[in-house]
Design an enzyme around this catalytic site. Structure first.
Site, PDB file in Angstrom:
ATOM      1  N   ASP A 403      31.802  34.102  40.321  1.00 10.86           N
ATOM      2  CA  ASP A 403      32.640  34.224  41.506  1.00 10.86           C
ATOM      3  C   ASP A 403      34.033  34.664  41.046  1.00 10.86           C
ATOM      4  O   ASP A 403      34.769  33.896  40.431  1.00 10.86           O
ATOM      5  CB  ASP A 403      32.715  32.872  42.227  1.00 10.86           C
ATOM      6  CG  ASP A 403      33.543  32.924  43.508  1.00 10.86           C
ATOM      7  OD1 ASP A 403      34.253  33.921  43.734  1.00 10.86           O
ATOM      8  OD2 ASP A 403      33.495  31.939  44.278  1.00 10.86           O
ATOM      9  N   HIS A 404      34.392  35.901  41.391  1.00 14.74           N
ATOM     10  CA  HIS A 404      35.655  36.459  40.883  1.00 14.74           C
ATOM     11  C   HIS A 404      36.878  35.796  41.516  1.00 14.74           C
ATOM     12  O   HIS A 404      37.995  35.936  41.010  1.00 14.74           O
ATOM     13  CB  HIS A 404      35.688  37.970  41.139  1.00 14.74           C
ATOM     14  CG  HIS A 404      36.365  38.735  40.033  1.00 14.74           C
ATOM     15  ND1 HIS A 404      37.419  38.231  39.300  1.00 14.74           N
ATOM     16  CD2 HIS A 404      36.128  39.980  39.531  1.00 14.74           C
ATOM     17  CE1 HIS A 404      37.811  39.120  38.410  1.00 14.74           C
ATOM     18  NE2 HIS A 404      37.042  40.195  38.527  1.00 14.74           N
ATOM     19  N   ARG A 405      36.705  35.068  42.618  1.00 20.86           N
ATOM     20  CA  ARG A 405      37.830  34.350  43.212  1.00 20.86           C
ATOM     21  C   ARG A 405      38.278  33.200  42.316  1.00 20.86           C
ATOM     22  O   ARG A 405      39.470  32.867  42.259  1.00 20.86           O
ATOM     23  CB  ARG A 405      37.452  33.812  44.596  1.00 20.86           C
ATOM     24  CG  ARG A 405      37.077  34.868  45.611  1.00 20.86           C
ATOM     25  CD  ARG A 405      36.536  34.221  46.869  1.00 20.86           C
ATOM     26  NE  ARG A 405      35.377  33.364  46.584  1.00 20.86           N
ATOM     27  CZ  ARG A 405      34.750  32.611  47.468  1.00 20.86           C
ATOM     28  NH1 ARG A 405      35.176  32.604  48.730  1.00 20.86           N
ATOM     29  NH2 ARG A 405      33.712  31.877  47.145  1.00 20.86           N
TER      30      ARG A 405
END
Length: 431
Positions: A403-405
Site C-alpha cells: 500500500d503506497h499510502r
C-alpha cells in the site's frame, strides 16, 4: 424470557445467515451449548448460549439473512412459555419497537468497531437527522453524498452501507424517489443490453447461489483494488539453504510428530523481517497512519466458499514448531467453518502461498487495513550462474504487494531485501 440476537461474529460482518439450528423449539439449553450455526462474511460459526433455559422460539428460519442485532430466537425458563408475539407470527406493528431497539444495538456495535478517529456529532438538531450507521456516514462523506437525501432500508428507515452504495451508483435522487425511474420499456436498447444478465441459452448458463463469504470477498477485494494504491516488488531467492534447513529441522522434530513446511519458514521469516522494518507493519486508516507494535501474520487458506485468512498472533515470538502446529489447526478449522472471530482478526501482514498448485508467481491483493501481503510461488529447479558456472538450483519467486499510502517504495524494497537474505541464510530465522 430473553431474546437471542444476531451477533457480530467478525469485524466486517453486517448481516448473517442462519445456516443450521442445532437446538429445536422446546429443547433444553445450558450455557455453553451450541444454539445455531451462523454463516458470516468469513465462515460458518457456532453461536453458543449464554444462559440456561429452553428454546421457545426460532424467529428466523434456516437460510434466512438478517442484520446484526435482529432477534433470531427466544430462550425462556419454561418450555411452555409463549413469546409475546407468537399469536400473529410476529406482525410488523408488534415487531416495530423491537426492530428499533435492535437497530440501535447494531449501530452501537458497529460504532465500537469503527476506528478511534471517528466521532459522532451531538448538536441540538441531532434528533432531526436520519438514523445511520457509522460506516454509512463515513462512506457518504467519502463519496461526497448528502446523507439527508438518501432513503434508508434498515430497521425503522436506518441508512446502512447498502443504501450508500446504491446512492453512489444511481444518485441520491433515485434513492429518494424510486417511482420516478423510467419504465423498463422506455429504456434504450443499448441500456437494456448493458443491464441484461450475463447468461443466456446460448451460453447454457446457470445462476449459482452466492454465499455471504463470497459476497464479502468480492466486495472487499474490489474496494482494495479501487481504493488502495498497490505497487509490487519482485525477487527470486536461492532456496538451497532453506531446503536443507527444513530437512534438518524436521529431523530434529521427528519424535514430536511436528513437520515444518516451507510456508511455516516463510511466515516466520516474514515476522522477523517485520521486526527489522516496523514501517511495513503499519496501516493507513481514514487518513491516519497506524503503527502496530504486535506482529500478527495472516495465512491465506483456500476453502470451498472462497479464501479466508486466519491470523497467527505474535508470530515473531512463536517457535517454528508452534507456527506449524497453529497453522494446521487454524487451516483445519477454516475448512470446517469453525474459526472464531478473534482467529481471523488483528492481522498486520499476510502471506499467500500458491506454490502447492505449481504457480510460478502471482500478484496478491492487499487485505485491508494491512499495508502489505507476500505472494509465494512454487519452488523450481532453474539454471543459474554460480561462481562463473551454470548450475541447477532450487529457487522460489516472491512478490510483495504494498500500500503506497503507508509504505514508500524504498522502504518496501529494503524489507523484501532483508526477507530474501533471511530465507537464504535461514539460521537467522531462529536466532
Amino acid at each position: 424470557m430473553s431474546e437471542i440476537q444476531m451477533p457480530r461474529l467478525s469485524d466486517t460482518m453486517e448481516e448473517g445467515v442462519i445456516s443450521t439450528w442445532v437446538k429445536n423449539v422446546g429443547d433444553k439449553v445450558a450455557s455453553g451449548d451450541v444454539l445455531v450455526e451462523i454463516e458470516t462474511d468469513k465462515a460458518v460459526m457456532e453461536y453458543e448460549a449464554y444462559e440456561d433455559g429452553y428454546l421457545v422460539k426460532q424467529s428466523v428460519s434456516e437460510g434466512e439473512t438478517v442484520p446484526i442485532g435482529a432477534v433470531i430466537g427466544v430462550i425462556a425458563d419454561s418450555p411452555d412459555a409463549v413469546p409475546e408475539d407468537s399469536g400473529d407470527g410476529g406482525s410488523e406493528p408488534e415487531a416495530a419497537p423491537a426492530e428499533e431497539e435492535q437497530g440501535e444495538k447494531a449501530e452501537e456495535i458497529q460504532e465500537a468497531a469503527e476506528s478511534a478517529g471517528e466521532s459522532v456529532g451531538s448538536s441540538g438538531d441531532e434528533a432531526a437527522r436520519p438514523r445511520t450507521s457509522p460506516l454509512a456516514r463515513r462512506l457518504a462523506k467519502e463519496y461526497g453524498l448528502d446523507i439527508n437525501r438518501i432513503q434508508g432500508s434498515g430497521p425503522k428507515g436506518r441508512i446502512v452501507r447498502a443504501d450508500i452504495e446504491a446512492a453512489r451508483e444511481g444518485g441520491a435522487a433515485e434513492q429518494a424517489a424510486p417511482a420516478a425511474q423510467p419504465k423498463e420499456e422506455a429504456k434504450p436498447a443499448a441500456e437494456k443490453a448493458a443491464t441484461a444478465p450475463a447468461f443466456d441459452d446460448g451460453r447454457a448458463s446457470e445462476e449459482l447461489k452466492v454465499s455471504n463469504v463470497r459476497k464479502v470477498i468480492a466486495r472487499r477485494l474490489t474496494e482494495s483494488k479501487q481504493t488502495v494504491p498497490h505497487f509490487y516488488l519482485r525477487r527470486t531467492i536461492d532456496a538451497e539453504a532453506l531446503k536443507a534447513f527444513r530437512a534438518q529441522i524436521n529431523e530434529q522434530l521427528s519424535s514430536t510428530g511436528v513437520k515444518v513446511s516451507f510456508n511455516d519458514l516463510i511466515v516466520k521469516a516474514s515476522a522477523t523481517a517485520l521486526k527489522l522494518h516496523p514501517a511495513v507493519n503499519t496501516s493507513w486508516v481514514d487518513d491516519k497512519l497506524l503503527q502496530h507494535h504486535r506482529v500478527n501474520v495472516g495465512v491465506a487458506v483456500a476453502v470451498d466458499a472462497g479464501l479466508v485468512v486466519p491470523v497467527l498472533h505474535d508470530t515473531d515470538k512463536a517457535t517454528l514448531s508452534e507456527i506449524s502446529t497453529r497453522t494446521r489447526e487454524l487451516a483445519g478449522k477454516a475448512r470446517d467453518g469453525k474459526l472464531k472471530p478473534q482467529e481471523m482478526s488483528g492481522g498486520t501482514f499476510s502471506v499467500s502461498n500458491l506454490g502447492m498448485f505449481g504457480v510460478d508467481s502471482f500478484s496478491a491483493v492487499i487485505n485491508p487495513p494491512e499495508a502489505a501481503i507476500l505472494a509465494v510461488g512454487a519452488m523450481r529447479q532453474e539454471p543459474v550462474v554460480v561462481d562463473g558456472e551454470v548450475v541447477v538450483r532450487n529457487r522460489i519467486s516472491l512478490e510483495l504487494s504494498v500500500d503506497h499510502r503507508a509504505v514508500d517504495g524504498a522502504v518496501g524494497a529494503a524489507f523484501l531485501k532483508d526477507l530474501a537474505e533471511i530465507l537464504e541464510e535461514p539460521m537467522r530465522i531462529i536466532l
